[in-house]
Design an enzyme around this catalytic site. Structure first.
Site, PDB file in Angstrom:
ATOM      1  N   GLY A 177       0.765  -0.935  -0.468  1.00 17.46           N
ATOM      2  CA  GLY A 177      -0.060   0.211  -0.312  1.00 17.46           C
ATOM      3  C   GLY A 177       0.652   0.768  -0.203  1.00 17.46           C
ATOM      4  O   GLY A 177       2.545   0.782   0.458  1.00 17.46           O
TER       5      GLY A 177
ATOM      6  N   CYS B 149       4.891  -6.266   1.638  1.00 21.13           N
ATOM      7  CA  CYS B 149       5.571  -4.612   1.530  1.00 21.13           C
ATOM      8  C   CYS B 149       5.022  -4.300   2.656  1.00 21.13           C
ATOM      9  O   CYS B 149       5.265  -4.199   4.371  1.00 21.13           O
ATOM     10  CB  CYS B 149       5.433  -4.102   0.475  1.00 21.13           C
ATOM     11  N   TYR B 150       4.250  -2.745   2.098  1.00 22.36           N
ATOM     12  CA  TYR B 150       3.019  -2.537   3.228  1.00 22.36           C
ATOM     13  C   TYR B 150       2.458  -3.056   4.575  1.00 22.36           C
ATOM     14  O   TYR B 150       2.345  -2.708   5.576  1.00 22.36           O
ATOM     15  CB  TYR B 150       2.154  -1.383   2.934  1.00 22.36           C
TER      16      TYR B 150
ATOM     17  N   HIS C 266       8.775  -7.562  -3.308  1.00 21.69           N
ATOM     18  CA  HIS C 266       7.082  -8.022  -3.677  1.00 21.69           C
ATOM     19  C   HIS C 266       7.645  -9.677  -4.729  1.00 21.69           C
ATOM     20  O   HIS C 266       7.780  -9.398  -5.501  1.00 21.69           O
ATOM     21  CB  HIS C 266       6.698  -7.061  -4.842  1.00 21.69           C
TER      22      HIS C 266
ATOM     23  N   GLU D 190       4.906 -11.658  -5.847  1.00 20.29           N
ATOM     24  CA  GLU D 190       3.951 -11.296  -6.944  1.00 20.29           C
ATOM     25  C   GLU D 190       4.371 -10.889  -8.582  1.00 20.29           C
ATOM     26  O   GLU D 190       3.969 -10.963  -9.155  1.00 20.29           O
ATOM     27  CB  GLU D 190       2.452 -10.542  -5.949  1.00 20.29           C
TER      28      GLU D 190
ATOM     29  N   ASP E 161     -17.191 -11.170 -22.549  1.00 18.81           N
ATOM     30  CA  ASP E 161     -17.615 -11.228 -21.310  1.00 18.81           C
ATOM     31  C   ASP E 161     -18.872 -11.902 -21.882  1.00 18.81           C
ATOM     32  O   ASP E 161     -19.554 -12.551 -20.755  1.00 18.81           O
ATOM     33  CB  ASP E 161     -17.301 -10.310 -20.547  1.00 18.81           C
TER      34      ASP E 161
ATOM     35  N   LYS F  64      -9.953 -11.553 -15.794  1.00 21.72           N
ATOM     36  CA  LYS F  64     -10.693 -11.994 -17.616  1.00 21.72           C
ATOM     37  C   LYS F  64      -9.752 -13.193 -17.908  1.00 21.72           C
ATOM     38  O   LYS F  64     -10.393 -13.879 -18.816  1.00 21.72           O
ATOM     39  CB  LYS F  64      -9.684 -10.459 -18.125  1.00 21.72           C
TER      40      LYS F  64
END
Ligand code: XMP
Length: 510
Positions: free
Chosen positions: A54, A81-82, A168, A170, A226, A366
């Site tokens: 964040g 992180c945050y 991070h 990710e 979609d 998606k």
């Protein structure tokens, strides 16, 4: 099904974290940090929690904080992180502002033995993006990784299964990021790999077969990814009780309306009611040049046509929509965050009173929607199509929209797409299309003077469409497209290439 909770503190990578977990076949969902209590987390039975990063500093008054109860549930937590800092702070550790510069970008990471780092190299590269850092560990914690500037690049309280990483995992720049996330979700949380698209399809079909038994369901089909996938999924469940109203406003790309109708309707058997409303839309748009006005007219006319068709069908029990997960995620940036109300086809009828809304894709990202689409048998060229704006070609014809201009644009756009589709560059371009300008210019063909329209070609590279870079596609592609457009289409005398990025321009011209 095992679930991981991603508790969102406003970080830019929150969706990426959930997607990374899901790509390991473990279901992950995102909640704002202040919208779920420890009791709810326990009741839902999450197997693990990830605190996201964040933009804040834990000591700011307005910073998001976490209730200590969540850390005392006995459920494993990974703070990133945050999230790592807020965990340390909440449990009595100290976070201090980074000296002068902080750490940004690729950084060498030195790890020590921990279940979080099982089977990864002791020295590796991680992605850092922080100023503050944990300087004193909370009681019961030890540091398990450091960098040259940061002594607590990661920490653990192994007994309580609480872990924090300043970097991070990710993002792909972190060399062993995937392995670290896997260690957390499988070795530490003990999740099973039970999130699979085949199971999702089977369970959804079974569920809707039960819930919608004997009901008449209406879906607004735009031809986009979609709504097409939602239609196909519900078609599997309830067959001809699903009525897909496909309002063709005449502003789709060349042959697109026919293609959608043929593929989904004739070949896959979806019950489609196509309304050819081109004349109606062009009538309403006659003489209109102002972009916002065009959009508003198309939006409201769409609703009128859709409602008229729906009324013809008699009593409808439910409305189905192709809402997907990013449309329903609330942001964790503050108390004022609200759920976006999402409408897939330029705004759906709010005046129609549907007792039941069915959103079969609302849990999916998606890429997962696309995977479901392919598994359901929708051809991949339909499922992997580039984005197309709801108001269609209306926002790509500058000035007044006439049938003549619409036809010119459809042909030019089809040629450009066809030429770029033949090349390897196509894979890296996110969106590419033609725009018809209002300007005419003089040309020469044979011995005659011509006076025709100008077409602008646009191709952009982007991940999120918030910013975009104009694509450096080969001159040969531009040359072929230009030659073909001016030779094959009578009425276009000039072709230009748009070399503006976003910002300052937008992707579309209107
Ligand atoms: P802009 O022009 O805002 O476009 O940079 C960003 C992305 O959004 C698409 N776009 C729309 N999509 N309805 C839509 O469904 C719209 O009114 C609309 N306007 C722009 C655009 O094609 C691009 O992918």
């Amino acid at each position: 099904m095992d679930k991981i909770l991603v508790l969102d503190f406003g970080g830019q990578y929150n969706q990426l974290i959930a997607r990374r977990v899901r790509s390991e076949h473990v279901y992950a969902e995102i909640k704002p940090y202040n919208k779920i209590s420890a009791a709810e987390i326990k009741a839902i039975g999450y197997k693990g929690i990830i605190f996201t990063g964040g933009p804040n500093s834990v000591y700011e008054e307005t910073s998001p904080h976490v209730n200590r109860d969540i850390l005392e549930l006995g459920i494993p937590v990974l703070g990133i992180c945050y999230g790592h800092q807020v965990m340390a702070y909440t449990l009595g550790g100290t976070v201090t502002p980074g000296y002068e510069k902080g750490e940004y970008g690729k950084t060498t990471l030195y790890t020590s033995g921990s279940p979080l780092f099982k089977d990864i190299a002791k020295i590796s590269i991680c992605w850092m993006s922080h100023r503050d850092m944990v300087s004193n560990l909370p009681e019961g914690f030890v540091s398990i990784a450091k960098t040259d500037r940061c002594d607590v690049a990661a920490m653990e309280n192994r007994e309580k299964r609480l872990y924090g990483v300043q970097f991070h995992p990710e993002v792909t720049h972190t060399e062993f990021g995937t392995e670290i996330l896997r260690n957390f979700i499988f070795k530490i949380c003990g999740c099973s790999k039970d999130w699979r698209m085949d199971d999702f399809i089977e369970q959804s079909v079974e569920r809707y077969r039960r819930e919608l038994d004997g009901k008449k369901v209406l879906l607004a089909l735009s031809g986009g990814v979609d709504s097409s996938v939602a239609a196909m999924l519900l078609h599997r469940a309830i067959g001809s009780s699903l009525y897909c109203v496909f309002v063709d406003h005449g502003l789709l790309r060349k042959n697109e309306g026919d293609y959608v109708e043929k593929t989904l309707g004739e070949e896959l058997g979806v019950n489609i009611i196509r309304v050819n409303a081109k004349d109606r839309f062009l009538g309403k748009l006659a003489g209109v040049t102002e972009p916002e006005k065009k959009r508003k007219i198309i939006g409201s006319e769409f609703i009128h046509v859709f409602e008229e068709e729906a009324r013809k069908l008699g009593k409808i029990d439910a409305l189905a929509q192709g809402t997907i997960y990013p449309d329903v995620i609330e942001s964790g940036k503050g108390d004022s965050a609200v759920i976006k109300s999402h409408h897939n086809v330029g705004g759906l009828p709010s005046v129609m009173d549907f007792k039941m809304i069915v959103e079969p894709l609302r849990e999916l990202f998606k890429d997962e929607v696309r995977e479901v689409g392919v598994k359901l048998g929708i051809p991949s060229d339909l499922v992997y199509r580039q984005p197309f704006p709801g108001p269609g070609l209306a926002v790509r014809i500058i000035g007044e929209i006439t049938e003549e201009k619409l036809d010119l644009l459809k042909d030019a756009d089809a040629i450009f797409r066809e030429e770029l589709d033949k090349t390897a560059e196509r894979a890296s371009v996110a969106q590419y299309f033609a725009v018809l300008l209002d300007t005419r210019s003089v040309g020469v063909m044979g011995d005659s003077r011509t006076y025709g329209y100008t077409v602008a070609l646009r191709a952009v590279k982007t991940d999120d469409f918030m910013t975009a870079e104009w694509a450096r596609i080969p001159f040969e592609v531009l040359e072929r497209a230009s030659n073909r457009i001016t030779n094959e289409i009578k009425g276009i005398t000039r072709v230009v290439y748009d070399i503006t990025s976003k910002p300052p321009a937008t992707v579309e011209w209107e």
